[in-house]
Design a protein around this motif. Structure first.
Motif, PDB file in Angstrom:
ATOM      1  N   LYS B  83      -2.874  38.975 -21.360  1.00 48.12           N
ATOM      2  CA  LYS B  83      -2.441  39.012 -22.754  1.00 48.12           C
ATOM      3  C   LYS B  83      -1.138  39.778 -22.928  1.00 48.12           C
ATOM      4  O   LYS B  83      -0.366  39.507 -23.817  1.00 48.12           O
ATOM      5  CB  LYS B  83      -3.541  39.610 -23.628  1.00 48.12           C
ATOM      6  CG  LYS B  83      -4.660  38.630 -23.889  1.00 48.12           C
ATOM      7  CD  LYS B  83      -5.555  39.072 -25.025  1.00 48.12           C
ATOM      8  CE  LYS B  83      -6.595  37.991 -25.290  1.00 48.12           C
ATOM      9  NZ  LYS B  83      -7.542  38.378 -26.351  1.00 48.12           N
ATOM     10  N   ASN B  84      -0.834  40.729 -22.102  1.00 53.45           N
ATOM     11  CA  ASN B  84       0.393  41.513 -22.282  1.00 53.45           C
ATOM     12  C   ASN B  84       1.633  40.835 -21.741  1.00 53.45           C
ATOM     13  O   ASN B  84       2.696  41.412 -21.708  1.00 53.45           O
ATOM     14  CB  ASN B  84       0.242  42.908 -21.667  1.00 53.45           C
ATOM     15  CG  ASN B  84       0.051  42.860 -20.170  1.00 53.45           C
ATOM     16  OD1 ASN B  84       0.045  41.790 -19.570  1.00 53.45           O
ATOM     17  ND2 ASN B  84      -0.109  44.010 -19.554  1.00 53.45           N
ATOM     18  N   GLU B  85       1.513  39.575 -21.286  1.00 51.07           N
ATOM     19  CA  GLU B  85       2.723  38.921 -20.834  1.00 51.07           C
ATOM     20  C   GLU B  85       3.124  37.766 -21.732  1.00 51.07           C
ATOM     21  O   GLU B  85       3.810  36.870 -21.330  1.00 51.07           O
ATOM     22  CB  GLU B  85       2.622  38.482 -19.377  1.00 51.07           C
ATOM     23  CG  GLU B  85       1.654  37.363 -19.113  1.00 51.07           C
ATOM     24  CD  GLU B  85       1.438  37.193 -17.633  1.00 51.07           C
ATOM     25  OE1 GLU B  85       0.300  36.887 -17.234  1.00 51.07           O
ATOM     26  OE2 GLU B  85       2.384  37.383 -16.871  1.00 51.07           O
ATOM     27  N   MET B  86       2.737  37.812 -22.965  1.00 53.21           N
ATOM     28  CA  MET B  86       3.223  36.825 -23.917  1.00 53.21           C
ATOM     29  C   MET B  86       4.708  37.060 -24.110  1.00 53.21           C
ATOM     30  O   MET B  86       5.135  38.162 -24.448  1.00 53.21           O
ATOM     31  CB  MET B  86       2.455  36.946 -25.221  1.00 53.21           C
ATOM     32  CG  MET B  86       1.033  36.454 -25.085  1.00 53.21           C
ATOM     33  SD  MET B  86       0.178  36.328 -26.644  1.00 53.21           S
ATOM     34  CE  MET B  86      -0.047  38.035 -27.048  1.00 53.21           C
ATOM     35  N   ALA B  87       5.504  36.033 -23.859  1.00 55.94           N
ATOM     36  CA  ALA B  87       6.952  36.180 -23.861  1.00 55.94           C
ATOM     37  C   ALA B  87       7.587  34.798 -23.835  1.00 55.94           C
ATOM     38  O   ALA B  87       6.893  33.787 -23.755  1.00 55.94           O
ATOM     39  CB  ALA B  87       7.397  36.969 -22.628  1.00 55.94           C
ATOM     40  N   VAL B  88       8.917  34.792 -23.877  1.00 52.56           N
ATOM     41  CA  VAL B  88       9.672  33.559 -23.656  1.00 52.56           C
ATOM     42  C   VAL B  88      10.201  33.597 -22.228  1.00 52.56           C
ATOM     43  O   VAL B  88      10.774  34.607 -21.799  1.00 52.56           O
ATOM     44  CB  VAL B  88      10.831  33.421 -24.659  1.00 52.56           C
ATOM     45  CG1 VAL B  88      11.688  32.208 -24.318  1.00 52.56           C
ATOM     46  CG2 VAL B  88      10.288  33.300 -26.073  1.00 52.56           C
ATOM     47  N   PHE B  89       9.978  32.511 -21.497  1.00 57.07           N
ATOM     48  CA  PHE B  89      10.464  32.410 -20.128  1.00 57.07           C
ATOM     49  C   PHE B  89      11.686  31.496 -20.117  1.00 57.07           C
ATOM     50  O   PHE B  89      11.616  30.344 -20.559  1.00 57.07           O
ATOM     51  CB  PHE B  89       9.350  31.888 -19.213  1.00 57.07           C
ATOM     52  CG  PHE B  89       8.251  32.895 -19.044  1.00 57.07           C
ATOM     53  CD1 PHE B  89       7.271  33.047 -20.014  1.00 57.07           C
ATOM     54  CD2 PHE B  89       8.199  33.712 -17.922  1.00 57.07           C
ATOM     55  CE1 PHE B  89       6.262  33.991 -19.876  1.00 57.07           C
ATOM     56  CE2 PHE B  89       7.191  34.664 -17.774  1.00 57.07           C
ATOM     57  CZ  PHE B  89       6.228  34.799 -18.752  1.00 57.07           C
ATOM     58  N   LEU B  90      12.785  32.037 -19.610  1.00 54.75           N
ATOM     59  CA  LEU B  90      14.055  31.308 -19.617  1.00 54.75           C
ATOM     60  C   LEU B  90      14.444  30.908 -18.203  1.00 54.75           C
ATOM     61  O   LEU B  90      14.481  31.744 -17.297  1.00 54.75           O
ATOM     62  CB  LEU B  90      15.167  32.190 -20.205  1.00 54.75           C
ATOM     63  CG  LEU B  90      15.061  32.481 -21.706  1.00 54.75           C
ATOM     64  CD1 LEU B  90      15.987  33.613 -22.098  1.00 54.75           C
ATOM     65  CD2 LEU B  90      15.386  31.245 -22.512  1.00 54.75           C
ATOM     66  N   CYS B  91      14.748  29.635 -18.033  1.00 54.67           N
ATOM     67  CA  CYS B  91      15.278  29.122 -16.776  1.00 54.67           C
ATOM     68  C   CYS B  91      16.785  29.037 -16.904  1.00 54.67           C
ATOM     69  O   CYS B  91      17.313  28.761 -17.993  1.00 54.67           O
ATOM     70  CB  CYS B  91      14.665  27.755 -16.495  1.00 54.67           C
ATOM     71  SG  CYS B  91      15.298  26.938 -15.019  1.00 54.67           S
ATOM     72  N   ALA B  92      17.487  29.281 -15.813  1.00 56.90           N
ATOM     73  CA  ALA B  92      18.948  29.239 -15.852  1.00 56.90           C
ATOM     74  C   ALA B  92      19.480  28.735 -14.518  1.00 56.90           C
ATOM     75  O   ALA B  92      18.762  28.723 -13.515  1.00 56.90           O
ATOM     76  CB  ALA B  92      19.505  30.631 -16.157  1.00 56.90           C
ATOM     77  N   SER B  93      20.756  28.330 -14.536  1.00 52.26           N
ATOM     78  CA  SER B  93      21.381  27.893 -13.289  1.00 52.26           C
ATOM     79  C   SER B  93      22.863  28.236 -13.305  1.00 52.26           C
ATOM     80  O   SER B  93      23.473  28.438 -14.365  1.00 52.26           O
ATOM     81  CB  SER B  93      21.181  26.386 -13.081  1.00 52.26           C
ATOM     82  OG  SER B  93      21.966  25.630 -13.975  1.00 52.26           O
ATOM     83  N   SER B  94      23.454  28.301 -12.110  1.00 53.22           N
ATOM     84  CA  SER B  94      24.891  28.557 -11.990  1.00 53.22           C
ATOM     85  C   SER B  94      25.396  27.947 -10.693  1.00 53.22           C
ATOM     86  O   SER B  94      24.639  27.758  -9.735  1.00 53.22           O
ATOM     87  CB  SER B  94      25.192  30.059 -12.032  1.00 53.22           C
ATOM     88  OG  SER B  94      24.614  30.718 -10.926  1.00 53.22           O
ATOM     89  N   ILE B  95      26.716  27.642 -10.681  1.00 48.67           N
ATOM     90  CA  ILE B  95      27.330  27.125  -9.456  1.00 48.67           C
ATOM     91  C   ILE B  95      27.288  28.195  -8.388  1.00 48.67           C
ATOM     92  O   ILE B  95      26.858  27.969  -7.273  1.00 48.67           O
ATOM     93  CB  ILE B  95      28.803  26.715  -9.703  1.00 48.67           C
ATOM     94  CG1 ILE B  95      28.879  25.433 -10.499  1.00 48.67           C
ATOM     95  CG2 ILE B  95      29.550  26.581  -8.394  1.00 48.67           C
ATOM     96  CD1 ILE B  95      30.300  24.981 -10.759  1.00 48.67           C
ATOM     97  N   GLY B  96      27.807  29.355  -8.742  1.00 50.04           N
ATOM     98  CA  GLY B  96      27.849  30.466  -7.807  1.00 50.04           C
ATOM     99  C   GLY B  96      26.626  31.337  -7.981  1.00 50.04           C
ATOM    100  O   GLY B  96      25.588  30.897  -8.465  1.00 50.04           O
ATOM    101  N   GLN B  97      26.772  32.589  -7.666  1.00 48.11           N
ATOM    102  CA  GLN B  97      25.640  33.517  -7.716  1.00 48.11           C
ATOM    103  C   GLN B  97      25.993  34.704  -8.599  1.00 48.11           C
ATOM    104  O   GLN B  97      25.993  35.841  -8.154  1.00 48.11           O
ATOM    105  CB  GLN B  97      25.279  33.982  -6.315  1.00 48.11           C
ATOM    106  CG  GLN B  97      24.841  32.850  -5.401  1.00 48.11           C
ATOM    107  CD  GLN B  97      24.582  33.324  -3.982  1.00 48.11           C
ATOM    108  OE1 GLN B  97      24.039  34.407  -3.774  1.00 48.11           O
ATOM    109  NE2 GLN B  97      24.980  32.555  -3.009  1.00 48.11           N
ATOM    110  N   GLY B  98      26.282  34.431  -9.873  1.00 50.69           N
ATOM    111  CA  GLY B  98      26.528  35.515 -10.816  1.00 50.69           C
ATOM    112  C   GLY B  98      27.991  35.790 -11.055  1.00 50.69           C
ATOM    113  O   GLY B  98      28.337  36.467 -12.014  1.00 50.69           O
ATOM    114  N   ASN B  99      28.861  35.247 -10.198  1.00 58.14           N
ATOM    115  CA  ASN B  99      30.294  35.394 -10.442  1.00 58.14           C
ATOM    116  C   ASN B  99      30.839  34.224 -11.250  1.00 58.14           C
ATOM    117  O   ASN B  99      32.026  34.165 -11.555  1.00 58.14           O
ATOM    118  CB  ASN B  99      31.064  35.556  -9.130  1.00 58.14           C
ATOM    119  CG  ASN B  99      30.799  34.413  -8.167  1.00 58.14           C
ATOM    120  OD1 ASN B  99      29.804  33.709  -8.293  1.00 58.14           O
ATOM    121  ND2 ASN B  99      31.688  34.212  -7.228  1.00 58.14           N
ATOM    122  N   THR B 100      29.966  33.292 -11.567  1.00 53.26           N
ATOM    123  CA  THR B 100      30.312  32.183 -12.462  1.00 53.26           C
ATOM    124  C   THR B 100      29.291  32.152 -13.587  1.00 53.26           C
ATOM    125  O   THR B 100      28.199  32.723 -13.455  1.00 53.26           O
ATOM    126  CB  THR B 100      30.304  30.832 -11.728  1.00 53.26           C
ATOM    127  OG1 THR B 100      29.013  30.651 -11.134  1.00 53.26           O
ATOM    128  CG2 THR B 100      31.366  30.783 -10.645  1.00 53.26           C
TER     129      THR B 100
END
Lengths: 113, 113
Positions: B83-100
């Motif tokens: 019950k304590n993990e009710m939240a919004v889960f967001l998926c994301a993507s990028s070309i690079g690894q955080g520098n884009t």
């Protein structure tokens, strides 16, 4: 382990004001620094990034980065009601198993007409 | 331009249940991420993947599994919903690894009853 903190937690400013949002990080080896903006009920979207010490300006938005003090900030000139959103800073940690993008705790900005 | 599609948009599960969230991207990005966002707060990294069949743990991986069987898809499993993990889960993507720029989906809102 990277720790990214934002201040203030929330902020209410009048339309036309200059707004300053702060982000501190704990890993001095961090390389890329981002600000994202999330309007209510929407996905976060990148605003600006910086990777070297100094300042970068895009329109009404300016980022300042000081790696030595482990701090970067976002300044909004002539704040507009449409700027009302959750602002998230993010820091890139390079690592042997891939790079992690670590987000801060968020600042909720409300700009009153 | 591309798009990140998360399914389902809303997920209601029973406490203790195993639940799977899915994410597809058509950007042809190498890196994909799963973040959790508690109400109005910052994003916490659960898992990320820098290529097909790669998995890297974030700071919040305990209680979750992930799978990247294809470049375009990344799924997240809540192994035993609490019950304590009710939240919004967001998926994301990028070309690079955080520098884009990282692009986000619209999220899956999880409610545990």
């Amino acid at each position: 382990q990277q720790n990214v903190q934002q201040s203030p937690e929330s902020l209410i400013v009048p339309e036309g004001a200059r707004t300053s949002l702060n982000c501190t990080f704990s890993d001095s080896a961090s390389q890329y620094f981002w600000w994202y903006r999330q309007h209510s009920g929407k996905a976060p979207k990148a605003l600006m990034s910086i990777f070297s010490n100094g300042e970068k300006e895009e329109g009404r938005f300016t980022i300042h980065l000081n790696k030595a003090s482990l701090h970067f900030s976002l300044h909004i000139r002539d704040s507009q009601p449409s700027d009302s959103a959750l602002y998230l800073c993010a820091v890139l940690n390079y690592g042997g198993s891939g790079n992690k993008l670590i987000f801060g705790t968020g600042t909720l900005l409300s700009v009153k007409p | 331009g591309g798009i990140i599609t998360q399914t389902p948009k809303f997920l209601i599960g029973q406490e203790g249940q195993k639940l799977t969230l899915k994410c597809q991207q058509n950007f042809n990005h190498d890196t994909m991420y799963w973040y959790r966002q508690d109400s109005g707060k910052g994003l916490r990294l659960i898992y990320y993947s820098i290529t097909e069949n790669d998995l890297q743990k974030g700071d919040l991986s305990e209680g979750y599994d992930a799978s990247r069987e294809k470049k375009s898809s990344f799924s997240l499993t809540v192994t035993s919903a609490q019950k304590n993990e009710m939240a919004v889960f967001l998926c994301a993507s990028s070309i690079g690894q955080g520098n884009t720029e990282v692009f986000f989906g619209k999220g899956t809102r999880l409610t545990v009853v």
